[in-house]
Design a protein around this motif. Structure first.
Motif, PDB file in Angstrom:
ATOM      1  N   ARG A  78      45.683  38.925  51.836  1.00 48.55           N
ATOM      2  CA  ARG A  78      45.878  38.940  50.390  1.00 48.55           C
ATOM      3  C   ARG A  78      46.526  37.636  49.931  1.00 48.55           C
ATOM      4  O   ARG A  78      47.423  37.109  50.584  1.00 48.55           O
ATOM      5  N   ASP A  85      34.501  39.696  37.428  1.00 48.94           N
ATOM      6  CA  ASP A  85      35.949  39.715  37.632  1.00 48.94           C
ATOM      7  C   ASP A  85      36.591  38.396  37.210  1.00 48.94           C
ATOM      8  O   ASP A  85      35.954  37.342  37.180  1.00 48.94           O
ATOM      9  N   ASP A 116      48.128  37.456  39.784  1.00 47.95           N
ATOM     10  CA  ASP A 116      47.310  38.529  40.363  1.00 47.95           C
ATOM     11  C   ASP A 116      47.237  38.393  41.885  1.00 47.95           C
ATOM     12  O   ASP A 116      47.258  37.292  42.427  1.00 47.95           O
ATOM     13  N   GLU A 170      43.119  43.116  43.295  1.00 45.22           N
ATOM     14  CA  GLU A 170      43.853  44.238  43.878  1.00 45.22           C
ATOM     15  C   GLU A 170      43.417  45.579  43.289  1.00 45.22           C
ATOM     16  O   GLU A 170      43.403  46.590  43.980  1.00 45.22           O
ATOM     17  N   GLY A 171      43.027  45.579  42.044  1.00 46.23           N
ATOM     18  CA  GLY A 171      42.643  46.833  41.403  1.00 46.23           C
ATOM     19  C   GLY A 171      41.207  47.262  41.665  1.00 46.23           C
ATOM     20  O   GLY A 171      40.769  48.316  41.179  1.00 46.23           O
ATOM     21  N   ASN A 172      40.452  46.474  42.430  1.00 44.42           N
ATOM     22  CA  ASN A 172      39.066  46.831  42.742  1.00 44.42           C
ATOM     23  C   ASN A 172      39.018  48.153  43.486  1.00 44.42           C
ATOM     24  O   ASN A 172      39.802  48.403  44.414  1.00 44.42           O
ATOM     25  N   THR A 173      38.085  49.015  43.125  1.00 40.91           N
ATOM     26  CA  THR A 173      37.997  50.334  43.733  1.00 40.91           C
ATOM     27  C   THR A 173      37.716  50.271  45.227  1.00 40.91           C
ATOM     28  O   THR A 173      38.069  51.173  45.968  1.00 40.91           O
ATOM     29  N   GLN A 217      41.086  50.424  47.196  1.00 41.47           N
ATOM     30  CA  GLN A 217      42.042  51.509  47.018  1.00 41.47           C
ATOM     31  C   GLN A 217      42.368  52.234  48.301  1.00 41.47           C
ATOM     32  O   GLN A 217      43.450  52.798  48.468  1.00 41.47           O
TER      33      GLN A 217
END
Length: 205
Positions: free
Chosen positions: A137, A174, A180, A197-200, A203
């Motif tokens: 990340r 995106d 971010d 980070e918020g990509n499904t 999760q």
């Protein structure tokens, strides 16, 4: 006492000494500039040949190697000028002395760099390839990354070393804004592509 070192005959060695101190400070404060993936970036075999002879075959951090080279150049240059002064009463022209110091310093640095590589084995564990940054990340530092418009991101590898790379979103729709966090999923050359980070898809990771 130090006045002779500010004369033109000693100027190249004074400059090399100042640069050596500067590079040493950069490495000491840990800006993450000291390690190069010589195999990946230069496209050569770092385990033999000229790199091994120069003292880089053991993956010695490049800034430490360069600091050592500058130190050897400085010492060789001062020794040459002091010897010339003792024998003739005056130092050599700075150009002639620099040439001799470069040759002597390079030879001396071969021994010094190989010695440093043996006594600093811990550095070998922190040298990673560029592909090792994938699935790590990163945090966008400035600007907004969009397809065709990359932004600078900071990635910390498994050894805790910071790397700074250019990142674009993996998906056209995106956008990655300053602050971010995103997962690096692929790269093309030196450019990385990331999922926010918020990509499904992330999760469950």
């Amino acid at each position: 006492m130090f006045a002779p070192f500010l004369t033109p005959a000693y100027l190249p060695f004074a400059i090399a000494f100042v640069v050596m101190i500067g590079i040493g400070l950069i490495e000491a404060i840990g800006l993450g500039l000291g390690h190069l993936d010589l195999d990946g970036e230069l496209g050569v075999d770092a385990n033999g040949g000229v790199l091994d002879w120069l003292g880089l075959g053991g993956e010695l951090p490049i800034l430490i190697w360069l600091t050592s080279l500058l130190g050897c150049f400085t010492l060789a240059g001062i020794a040459i000028q002091q010897t010339a002064t003792a024998l003739t009463g005056a130092p050599l022209h700075w150009g002639l002395a620099s040439g001799g110091a470069f040759v002597a310093g390079a030879l001396l640095n071969t021994l010094a760099a190989n010695g440093l590589a043996r006594v600093m084995p811990g550095f070998e564990t922190t040298v990673i390839s560029t592909d090792d940054l994938l699935r790590q990340r990163g945090t966008i530092l400035e600007g907004t990354a969009r397809r065709g418009s990359p932004a600078r991101a900071k990635v910390v590898d498994r050894h805790g070393q910071a790397h700074f790379v250019m990142v674009e979103p993996h998906d056209d729709a995106d956008a990655l804004r300053s602050g971010d966090t995103a997962l690096l999923v692929r790269r093309e050359g030196k450019l990385f592509f990331a999922l926010p980070e918020g990509n499904t898809l992330l999760q469950s990771i």
